[in-house]
Design an enzyme around this catalytic site. Sequence first.
Site, PDB file in Angstrom:
ATOM      1  N   GLU A  35       0.817  -1.205   0.000  1.00 63.71           N
ATOM      2  CA  GLU A  35       0.000   0.000   0.000  1.00 63.71           C
ATOM      3  C   GLU A  35       0.857   1.265   0.000  1.00 63.71           C
ATOM      4  OE1 GLU A  35      -2.100  -2.968   2.839  1.00 63.71           O
ATOM      5  OE2 GLU A  35      -0.086  -2.596   2.024  1.00 63.71           O
ATOM      6  N   ALA A 139      10.159 -38.425  -7.173  1.00 60.18           N
ATOM      7  CA  ALA A 139      10.087 -38.946  -8.538  1.00 60.18           C
ATOM      8  C   ALA A 139       9.995 -40.462  -8.450  1.00 60.18           C
ATOM      9  CB  ALA A 139      11.313 -38.524  -9.340  1.00 60.18           C
ATOM     10  N   TRP A 160      18.868 -41.277 -11.080  1.00 56.64           N
ATOM     11  CA  TRP A 160      17.952 -40.312 -11.677  1.00 56.64           C
ATOM     12  C   TRP A 160      16.773 -41.000 -12.342  1.00 56.64           C
ATOM     13  CZ3 TRP A 160      18.417 -35.890  -9.650  1.00 56.64           C
ATOM     14  CH2 TRP A 160      19.660 -35.347  -9.340  1.00 56.64           C
ATOM     15  N   ARG A 174      12.860 -25.171  -5.031  1.00 54.86           N
ATOM     16  CA  ARG A 174      13.713 -25.013  -3.844  1.00 54.86           C
ATOM     17  C   ARG A 174      13.951 -23.543  -3.528  1.00 54.86           C
ATOM     18  NH1 ARG A 174      18.584 -29.468  -4.788  1.00 54.86           N
ATOM     19  NH2 ARG A 174      17.318 -31.363  -4.464  1.00 54.86           N
ATOM     20  N   ASP A 190      22.623 -40.672  -1.534  1.00 55.90           N
ATOM     21  CA  ASP A 190      22.772 -39.744  -2.658  1.00 55.90           C
ATOM     22  C   ASP A 190      23.806 -38.647  -2.446  1.00 55.90           C
ATOM     23  OD1 ASP A 190      20.734 -41.187  -3.797  1.00 55.90           O
ATOM     24  OD2 ASP A 190      19.166 -39.709  -3.391  1.00 55.90           O
ATOM     25  N   ARG A 197      20.927 -24.865  -7.882  1.00 56.05           N
ATOM     26  CA  ARG A 197      22.051 -24.781  -8.817  1.00 56.05           C
ATOM     27  C   ARG A 197      21.583 -24.546 -10.252  1.00 56.05           C
ATOM     28  NH1 ARG A 197      22.557 -29.279  -6.062  1.00 56.05           N
ATOM     29  NH2 ARG A 197      22.302 -30.679  -7.848  1.00 56.05           N
ATOM     30  N   GLU A 275      11.917 -33.887   0.368  1.00 49.26           N
ATOM     31  CA  GLU A 275      12.378 -34.576  -0.837  1.00 49.26           C
ATOM     32  C   GLU A 275      12.794 -36.022  -0.581  1.00 49.26           C
ATOM     33  OE1 GLU A 275      14.909 -32.747  -3.604  1.00 49.26           O
ATOM     34  OE2 GLU A 275      13.895 -30.807  -3.561  1.00 49.26           O
ATOM     35  N   GLY A 277      13.654 -39.580   2.272  1.00 50.38           N
ATOM     36  CA  GLY A 277      13.296 -40.688   1.388  1.00 50.38           C
ATOM     37  C   GLY A 277      11.881 -41.182   1.618  1.00 50.38           C
ATOM     38  N   LEU A 281       8.891 -39.380   3.822  1.00 47.64           N
ATOM     39  CA  LEU A 281       7.689 -38.922   3.133  1.00 47.64           C
ATOM     40  C   LEU A 281       6.439 -39.619   3.662  1.00 47.64           C
ATOM     41  CD1 LEU A 281       9.225 -38.935  -0.446  1.00 47.64           C
ATOM     42  CD2 LEU A 281       8.222 -36.906   0.644  1.00 47.64           C
TER      43      LEU A 281
END
Length: 333
Positions: A35, A139, A160, A174, A190, A197, A275, A277, A281
């Site tokens: 504002e 994924a 991948w 990210r 990993d 990046r 993300e 494992g 999740l």
Amino acid sequence: MGTTRPNPMVGCVVVCNDKIIGEGYTSPYGGSHAEVNAIESVDDKSALSRATLYVSLEPCSHFGKTPPCSDLIVKYKLKRVVVGVVDAHSVVAGKGIAHLKSSGIDVVVGVLEKECIEINKRFFTVHQKKRPYIILKWAQTKDGFIDKKRGAEVENLPNWISNKYSQQLVHKWRGEEQSILVGTNTVIADNPRLNVRSYKGENPIRLVLDNSYRIPKDSRVFDGSVKTIVFTSSKMLFPEDKENLHIEVIDYSKSLPQQICDVLFQKDIQSVIIEGGAQTLQSFINENLWDEARIFTGDVFFKEGLKAPEINGIEKEHTQIFSDSLKIMTPYI
């Protein structure tokens, strides 16, 4: 996105005689609100008393890093204010609107309210649910695996599944979220950097689960380049005073998701993208502590390996990213 937190992202337009005479949006934290920027952009301030101010969130009514926006609106005696949604923050929560009305300004509330909430869903989640906005991301292969079987002889590198375009999109995400969380096994398997990046943006705070200091000391998450919080069972397990490393002790004999949410809320962390494992999740899914799930399915088969998490919800979006499909889900209400 991500530049204004812990403040919400707000847009403002000033209109006089059906013509836009001023525009503004929230400056980075500590700077002027939408504002103020909109009103200051108006060349002829005398026009403000005949103008309507449209703003996506209720103008604030308290002194914080900056003076109250509602005071400035009253000062210039704007004719009308149209508000998208009432502020969820307890220090505002209708007080700004009440101040404008008591000063004789015509106020309309709730225009495009759903859309305005969506823009600031992280901000609203923090103030209404007392926890960060939680995004689950993984994924999976076409046959439902998120990783191959790992042996001791396998180098610690990702398997991948998604293509390079999907991976770039993840780096964009990210940069939009305040933190990123992974479990112990993901770091060991990993050795991820968990930074931005392949896109522009600020690196999220790294959150790592490690009950008994199993993660190797030379892992990338301990390189000191980004603030990193380790959730462990005892500070004694992390004796070294490493740069940018912060230790949070939680009870691993109890449910972890709620404890993690409580710590992040205390630290004013508004959002987290989880993300991996699979176990990490699934624990958030089982506790129904999630707001979005972003699931890539790559054009590959593993035939065996680590099964993807099981989740049920509302499919909000389904898009194709070259060889990958991306499904975005939200919980059932």
